[in-house]
Design a protein around this motif. Structure first.
Motif, PDB file in Angstrom:
ATOM      1  N   PRO A 113       7.732 -13.570   1.743  1.00  0.00           N
ATOM      2  CA  PRO A 113       8.983 -13.091   1.140  1.00  0.00           C
ATOM      3  C   PRO A 113       9.956 -12.479   2.138  1.00  0.00           C
ATOM      4  O   PRO A 113      11.131 -12.287   1.820  1.00  0.00           O
ATOM      5  CB  PRO A 113       8.507 -12.043   0.133  1.00  0.00           C
ATOM      6  CG  PRO A 113       7.197 -11.572   0.657  1.00  0.00           C
ATOM      7  CD  PRO A 113       6.572 -12.751   1.342  1.00  0.00           C
ATOM      8  N   GLY A 114       9.494 -12.195   3.358  1.00  0.00           N
ATOM      9  CA  GLY A 114      10.346 -11.514   4.329  1.00  0.00           C
ATOM     10  C   GLY A 114      11.570 -12.319   4.713  1.00  0.00           C
ATOM     11  O   GLY A 114      12.674 -11.765   4.881  1.00  0.00           O
ATOM     12  N   ILE A 115      11.409 -13.640   4.874  1.00  0.00           N
ATOM     13  CA  ILE A 115      12.549 -14.488   5.280  1.00  0.00           C
ATOM     14  C   ILE A 115      13.614 -14.500   4.189  1.00  0.00           C
ATOM     15  O   ILE A 115      14.807 -14.308   4.451  1.00  0.00           O
ATOM     16  CB  ILE A 115      12.060 -15.908   5.599  1.00  0.00           C
ATOM     17  CG1 ILE A 115      11.078 -15.875   6.767  1.00  0.00           C
ATOM     18  CG2 ILE A 115      13.238 -16.819   5.909  1.00  0.00           C
ATOM     19  CD1 ILE A 115      10.417 -17.219   7.049  1.00  0.00           C
ATOM     20  N   ALA A 116      13.204 -14.734   2.934  1.00  0.00           N
ATOM     21  CA  ALA A 116      14.161 -14.744   1.822  1.00  0.00           C
ATOM     22  C   ALA A 116      14.807 -13.376   1.647  1.00  0.00           C
ATOM     23  O   ALA A 116      15.998 -13.285   1.309  1.00  0.00           O
ATOM     24  CB  ALA A 116      13.455 -15.168   0.537  1.00  0.00           C
ATOM     25  N   LEU A 117      14.044 -12.309   1.887  1.00  0.00           N
ATOM     26  CA  LEU A 117      14.606 -10.962   1.767  1.00  0.00           C
ATOM     27  C   LEU A 117      15.700 -10.748   2.801  1.00  0.00           C
ATOM     28  O   LEU A 117      16.768 -10.203   2.475  1.00  0.00           O
ATOM     29  CB  LEU A 117      13.500  -9.922   1.927  1.00  0.00           C
ATOM     30  CG  LEU A 117      13.952  -8.458   1.920  1.00  0.00           C
ATOM     31  CD1 LEU A 117      14.664  -8.117   0.626  1.00  0.00           C
ATOM     32  CD2 LEU A 117      12.746  -7.526   2.144  1.00  0.00           C
ATOM     33  N   ARG A 118      15.473 -11.185   4.053  1.00  0.00           N
ATOM     34  CA  ARG A 118      16.505 -11.030   5.083  1.00  0.00           C
ATOM     35  C   ARG A 118      17.751 -11.830   4.729  1.00  0.00           C
ATOM     36  O   ARG A 118      18.885 -11.348   4.911  1.00  0.00           O
ATOM     37  CB  ARG A 118      15.951 -11.455   6.448  1.00  0.00           C
ATOM     38  CG  ARG A 118      14.966 -10.463   7.053  1.00  0.00           C
ATOM     39  CD  ARG A 118      14.701 -10.769   8.524  1.00  0.00           C
ATOM     40  NE  ARG A 118      13.997 -12.042   8.688  1.00  0.00           N
ATOM     41  CZ  ARG A 118      12.682 -12.174   8.653  1.00  0.00           C
ATOM     42  NH1 ARG A 118      11.912 -11.121   8.420  1.00  0.00           N
ATOM     43  NH2 ARG A 118      12.118 -13.358   8.847  1.00  0.00           N
ATOM     44  N   GLN A 119      17.561 -13.067   4.238  1.00  0.00           N
ATOM     45  CA  GLN A 119      18.714 -13.870   3.822  1.00  0.00           C
ATOM     46  C   GLN A 119      19.508 -13.153   2.724  1.00  0.00           C
ATOM     47  O   GLN A 119      20.747 -13.075   2.775  1.00  0.00           O
ATOM     48  CB  GLN A 119      18.243 -15.229   3.286  1.00  0.00           C
ATOM     49  CG  GLN A 119      17.775 -16.205   4.335  1.00  0.00           C
ATOM     50  CD  GLN A 119      17.385 -17.532   3.697  1.00  0.00           C
ATOM     51  OE1 GLN A 119      17.148 -17.619   2.494  1.00  0.00           O
ATOM     52  NE2 GLN A 119      17.314 -18.566   4.505  1.00  0.00           N
ATOM     53  N   ALA A 120      18.784 -12.641   1.721  1.00  0.00           N
ATOM     54  CA  ALA A 120      19.454 -11.989   0.599  1.00  0.00           C
ATOM     55  C   ALA A 120      20.196 -10.736   1.061  1.00  0.00           C
ATOM     56  O   ALA A 120      21.331 -10.479   0.631  1.00  0.00           O
ATOM     57  CB  ALA A 120      18.438 -11.632  -0.484  1.00  0.00           C
ATOM     58  N   ARG A 121      19.579  -9.965   1.960  1.00  0.00           N
ATOM     59  CA  ARG A 121      20.241  -8.757   2.455  1.00  0.00           C
ATOM     60  C   ARG A 121      21.539  -9.109   3.191  1.00  0.00           C
ATOM     61  O   ARG A 121      22.544  -8.399   3.068  1.00  0.00           O
ATOM     62  CB  ARG A 121      19.310  -7.992   3.388  1.00  0.00           C
ATOM     63  CG  ARG A 121      18.196  -7.241   2.693  1.00  0.00           C
ATOM     64  CD  ARG A 121      18.754  -6.116   1.860  1.00  0.00           C
ATOM     65  NE  ARG A 121      17.722  -5.272   1.278  1.00  0.00           N
ATOM     66  CZ  ARG A 121      17.868  -4.633   0.135  1.00  0.00           C
ATOM     67  NH1 ARG A 121      18.996  -4.728  -0.555  1.00  0.00           N
ATOM     68  NH2 ARG A 121      16.912  -3.883  -0.352  1.00  0.00           N
TER      69      ARG A 121
END
Length: 466
Positions: A113-121
């Motif tokens: 989930p870290g990659i999607a979280l960075r994109q969303a941020r």
């Protein structure tokens, strides 16, 4: 109760989140694109979720679900990351004035989930949702579900509590009729609805009576905002999504508004024919640019509005949107040359939510009920007139000076002639009612015969030192 709308790309797990949190299948009475489910959070607070579709063809239903909700649950899938409808739903939420939410990174069992979280941020940076709490969740394994419920609990605890005495406006997002009975549902943002209340169904203007109320699957005698409600109405006639049930006399039915664009392109670059989404309504409008961020909208149907209402202008062909704030629900006509530019200069200094003093200054004289219908309180320095009317102090003094000039000119041009007809004075001063001429007159002016203003030029007032 608080109400949250889901948001996010198709198949990113919005409905799965709602099912995991509530143990219910999101649904509405009758056929619907969106669904509702509810639950109690760890603190005991009740929350309802309006689950909107992610299909790009369902944008009107998305806007109808988002518009009355004070906060969003934004879902981004860990294995796909930020997608086109993620962006579109975020833009819609921001344009509609949503300022709070929780970010759920779904399918955390499938990918990091870290990659999607960075994109969303990155995408949320610079928006009101930049600081939204984020939780990684898997509805398959149950990982993160408790943490998500806790985050939602903290969010709902921060949301403002609406005024239970506020005027009711329930945007109907689902409706069906069986015989003489109509069943409608929607998000009640503020105010209180009670069984046997009389409401006005807009745009028809039909008076209807509330027969029953349902909320969170239970019958109620009354319910206050913010809540998801189901009402039954009898003999209401045709009822359809996009209509509104409003408190009588507390809103302004209008087909013309001046707005400020708050998000998206400058008004001059917007299409001249667009769709205005406000609440659950979707109305075709004609757009006339005024200033760089102001425009006049002419609506194809009457809407019950207040100044300060927010909505979205959408061009379906270009898939472009612009957020708008309603500045004036009774704007002046623009017929003279240069009137549009003058109006733009006037609106440039107005806030997004004009108060009663500014609205009264613009109109000069209004009935108290008209100010209330615009969503404004009567300013404390307003001049009370004959009970029903109030006037802006500076405007009222200007009218007194003009009245003195008119009566003096009449006396000079027609010595010995009868006084001025009240209707003539009313028209010359631009007053909305003849009774206001009598309120404006002061000795030695007097009303004779019920319809004439006589007495010559008024004497100046004492200055208080004599």
């Amino acid at each position: 109760m608080q109400v949250l709308a889901t948001a996010g790309h198709a198949a990113h797990g919005k409905s799965s989140l709602v099912r995991a949190l509530t143990g219910m299948e999101p649904k509405e009475p009758g056929p619907a694109l969106t669904g509702t489910a509810w639950t109690r959070l760890p603190s005991g607070r009740r929350v309802a979720f309006v689950d909107v579709p992610g299909d790009p063809r369902s944008v009107p239903a998305v806007l109808a679900g988002l518009a009355p909700a004070p906060a969003v649950l934004l879902a981004v899938a860990a294995d796909e990351g930020w997608m086109p409808q993620s962006r579109e739903h975020l833009e819609a939420a921001v344009a509609l004035g949503v300022r709070s939410g929780v970010l759920a990174i779904t399918r955390a069992d499938v990918a990091d989930p870290g990659i999607a979280l960075r994109q969303a941020r990155e995408r949320l940076a610079g928006t009101p949702l930049a600081a939204a709490e984020a939780v990684a969740v898997s509805t398959v394994t149950g990982t993160g579900t408790a943490e998500l419920a806790a985050a939602l609990d903290r969010l709902t605890g921060r949301l403002p509590v609406p005024d239970p005495d506020a005027p009711v406006r329930l945007w109907v997002d689902h409706a069906f009729t069986a015989g003489r009975q109509s069943v409608v549902s929607g998000t009640l943002g503020a105010g209180t609805v009670r069984v046997d209340d009389e409401l006005v169904l807009m745009p028809a203007g039909t008076r209807v009576r509330v027969r029953t109320i349902g909320c969170a699957g239970e019958p109620r005698d009354e319910v206050g905002g913010v809540s998801r409600v189901v009402l039954t109405l009898r003999d209401a006639g045709p009822v359809a999504p996009g209509m509104a049930l409003v408190a009588p006399g507390r809103w302004s039915p209008t087909t013309s508004v001046d707005v400020r664009t708050r998000f998206g392109e400058a008004s001059g670059r917007l299409a001249r024919r667009m769709t205005l989404h406000i609440g659950a309504a979707a109305v075709r409008v004609g757009l006339r640019p005024l200033g760089p961020d102001t425009a006049r909208l002419t609506l194809n149907a009457r809407l019950a509005l207040h100044v300060g209402d927010t909505g979205v202008l959408r061009d379906p062909d270009r898939r472009a949107i612009a957020g708008v704030s309603v500045l004036d629900v009774r704007p002046p006509t623009l017929v003279r040359r240069g009137a549009g530019a003058a109006r733009a200069r006037e609106l440039a200094s107005w806030p997004d939510r004009p108060d009663g003093a500014l609205v009264l200054r613009r109109h000069g004289v209004l009935r108290r009920a008209e100010l209330t219908g615009m969503g404004c309180a009567v300013p404390p320095d307003a001049v009370p007139l004959n009970g029903d009317w109030v006037a802006d102090p500076a405007h009222w003094e200007t009218l007194r000076d003009r009245l003195a000039a008119e009566t003096a000119r009449h006396a000079a041009e027609r010595p010995g002639a009868p006084g001025l007809p009240l209707e003539t004075v009313r028209l010359r001063l631009g007053l909305p009612a003849r009774e206001l001429v009598a309120a404006l007159a002061r000795p030695p002016l007097r009303i004779e015969g019920g319809d004439q203003l006589a007495g010559g030029q008024p004497e100046p007032e004492a200055d208080g030192l004599q």
